[in-house]
Design a protein around this motif. Structure first.
Motif, PDB file in Angstrom:
ATOM      1  N   PRO A 159      -0.049  -1.324  -1.496  1.00  0.00           N
ATOM      2  CA  PRO A 159      -0.264   0.039  -0.982  1.00  0.00           C
ATOM      3  C   PRO A 159      -1.018   0.013   0.345  1.00  0.00           C
ATOM      4  O   PRO A 159      -1.830  -0.887   0.605  1.00  0.00           O
ATOM      5  CB  PRO A 159      -1.103   0.700  -2.082  1.00  0.00           C
ATOM      6  N   MET A 160      -0.760   1.005   1.187  1.00  0.00           N
ATOM      7  CA  MET A 160      -1.377   1.015   2.509  1.00  0.00           C
ATOM      8  C   MET A 160      -2.895   0.999   2.432  1.00  0.00           C
ATOM      9  O   MET A 160      -3.560   0.481   3.333  1.00  0.00           O
ATOM     10  CB  MET A 160      -0.887   2.216   3.313  1.00  0.00           C
ATOM     11  N   HIS A 220       8.356   0.264   3.229  1.00  0.00           N
ATOM     12  CA  HIS A 220       8.802  -0.371   1.988  1.00  0.00           C
ATOM     13  C   HIS A 220       8.482  -1.867   2.000  1.00  0.00           C
ATOM     14  O   HIS A 220       8.107  -2.451   0.971  1.00  0.00           O
ATOM     15  CB  HIS A 220      10.304  -0.170   1.784  1.00  0.00           C
ATOM     16  N   GLU A 224       4.576  -2.315   1.626  1.00  0.00           N
ATOM     17  CA  GLU A 224       4.056  -1.970   0.309  1.00  0.00           C
ATOM     18  C   GLU A 224       4.699  -2.767  -0.825  1.00  0.00           C
ATOM     19  O   GLU A 224       4.306  -2.625  -1.983  1.00  0.00           O
ATOM     20  CB  GLU A 224       4.214  -0.478   0.059  1.00  0.00           C
ATOM     21  N   ASP A 272       7.909  -2.632  -1.894  1.00  0.00           N
ATOM     22  CA  ASP A 272       9.131  -2.081  -2.496  1.00  0.00           C
ATOM     23  C   ASP A 272      10.345  -2.902  -2.069  1.00  0.00           C
ATOM     24  O   ASP A 272      11.315  -3.041  -2.824  1.00  0.00           O
ATOM     25  CB  ASP A 272       9.331  -0.622  -2.072  1.00  0.00           C
ATOM     26  N   ALA A 314       3.254   6.959   5.424  1.00  0.00           N
ATOM     27  CA  ALA A 314       3.169   6.933   3.963  1.00  0.00           C
ATOM     28  C   ALA A 314       2.625   8.247   3.414  1.00  0.00           C
ATOM     29  O   ALA A 314       3.015   8.687   2.328  1.00  0.00           O
ATOM     30  CB  ALA A 314       2.292   5.771   3.511  1.00  0.00           C
TER      31      ALA A 314
END
Length: 341
Positions: A20-21, A56, A59, A61, A329
């Motif tokens: 996560p950022m 993406h 993070e 994804d 985000a």
């Protein structure tokens, strides 16, 4: 290699620890300037737009293909050097480097003009370092000449947001003068909506951002509503830009008989269970969109440079790449974020 100058190194941002950022997955580092290989050019970066695909990747994804990758695939720059055999683009030529980096050219997909489906395809900022840096290399055959006049800030989003939106519009099978639904209204959607309006379509936008809804109406949308709200009339086609699988049944239900939904993102959250009669019956079609071909890129860039769209951007200095991605985000970017050097 031929080089106009020989810089000792360059600043760059790499994805060091995907997450996560808030965990700061981007790290600013010092790297050597890359050497262009056979058939490649070295490009000095002027600007790089910030794409949701970069988010993406950062993070997690989109699983990284290599450690410490430099993201960025909407690059405007100038040719600064050549590898062996590269000679088509003289030094100083203004060029764009997009997502599709290479294909095999020999498989059945490439031979039928669907190089975006090539199993051996590679991608800028995923398989090879991208534009969150001072320089990058790219195969000359996959680099696009750009006009001198427009600013790099306004050109950069065309190289992915514009191109993939153009392909998504083609995949949606929108009939002439048809009714198009656009779900999500970020960088790609705001360019695609303008193209559809210019071609005579009626565009209805569904997005959770109030500011994005205001922008959609200003750019010519007939209506703008909340993301899960039904449009004011049945749709002939729809494009889902938001990476939200829960909107797939919403968009399918909004389609008229025979309508098509094209999903434009490389990543999508899980799609809920579909009800066949509500969502797919009466010959509704659900399609994915995978990357783009060079022909897509050339066609869109010709359209966009001949009749420039209004490109809504938020400029960030190169030093603030992590903040730009965090703002994306958090849906704090109206239009496209662009890193400027």
């Amino acid at each position: 290699m031929t080089l106009g100058r020989s810089p000792a190194g360059m600043d760059a941002w790499v994805v060091s620890r995907p997450g996560p950022m808030a965990t700061r997955p981007l790290e600013r580092v010092r790297l050597p300037v890359p050497e262009p290989g056979p058939g490649e050019v070295l490009v000095e970066v002027e600007a790089c737009a910030v794409c949701r695909t970069d988010l993406h990747l950062a993070e997690g994804d989109l699983p990284p293909r290599r450690p410490g990758t430099v993201p960025g695939h909407e690059v405007v720059g100038r040719v600064a050097g050549h590898g062996q055999g590269a000679s088509r683009l003289p030094r100083g030529t203004r060029v764009g480097v997009a997502w599709l980096r290479s294909t095999c050219g020999r498989c059945r997909h490439c031979l039928r003009g669907a190089e975006n489906l090539c199993p051996s395809s590679t991608y800028t900022g995923w398989d090879a370092d991208g534009g969150y840096a001072g320089y990058l290399t790219a195969p000359e055959d996959y680099v696009h000449p750009l006009p001198q006049g427009p600013s790099a800030e306004k050109l950069a989003p065309l190289l992915c947001a514009g191109i993939i939106g153009y392909r998504a519009l083609l995949r949606s099978d929108l009939p002439p003068g048809g009714r198009l639904g656009v779900y999500g209204f970020g960088a790609s959607a705001h360019l695609t909506a303008q193209l559809a309006v210019a071609q005579g379509a009626t565009v209805h936008v569904m997005t959770r951002s109030a500011r994005a809804r205001e922008l959609a109406l200003r750019l010519g949308a007939a209506s703008a509503a909340e993301a899960a709200q039904a449009p004011p009339e049945p749709l002939d086609a729809a494009i889902l830009f938001a990476p939200a699988g829960e909107l797939v049944p919403v968009a399918l239900e909004a389609l008229d008989r025979g309508g098509t939904l094209a999903v434009a993102g490389i990543h999508l959250s899980d799609i809920p269970v579909l009800d066949y009669r509500r969502h797919l019956f009466q010959e509704r079609t659900l399609r994915s969109v995978t990357a783009n071909t060079r022909a897509d890129a050339r066609a869109y860039l010709e359209l966009a440079t001949g009749h420039p769209p209004e490109v809504t951007t938020v400029a960030y200095p190169f030093e603030a790449a992590d903040r730009a991605l965090a703002d994306l985000a958090a849906d704090r970017v109206e239009g496209a974020a662009v890193l400027l050097r």
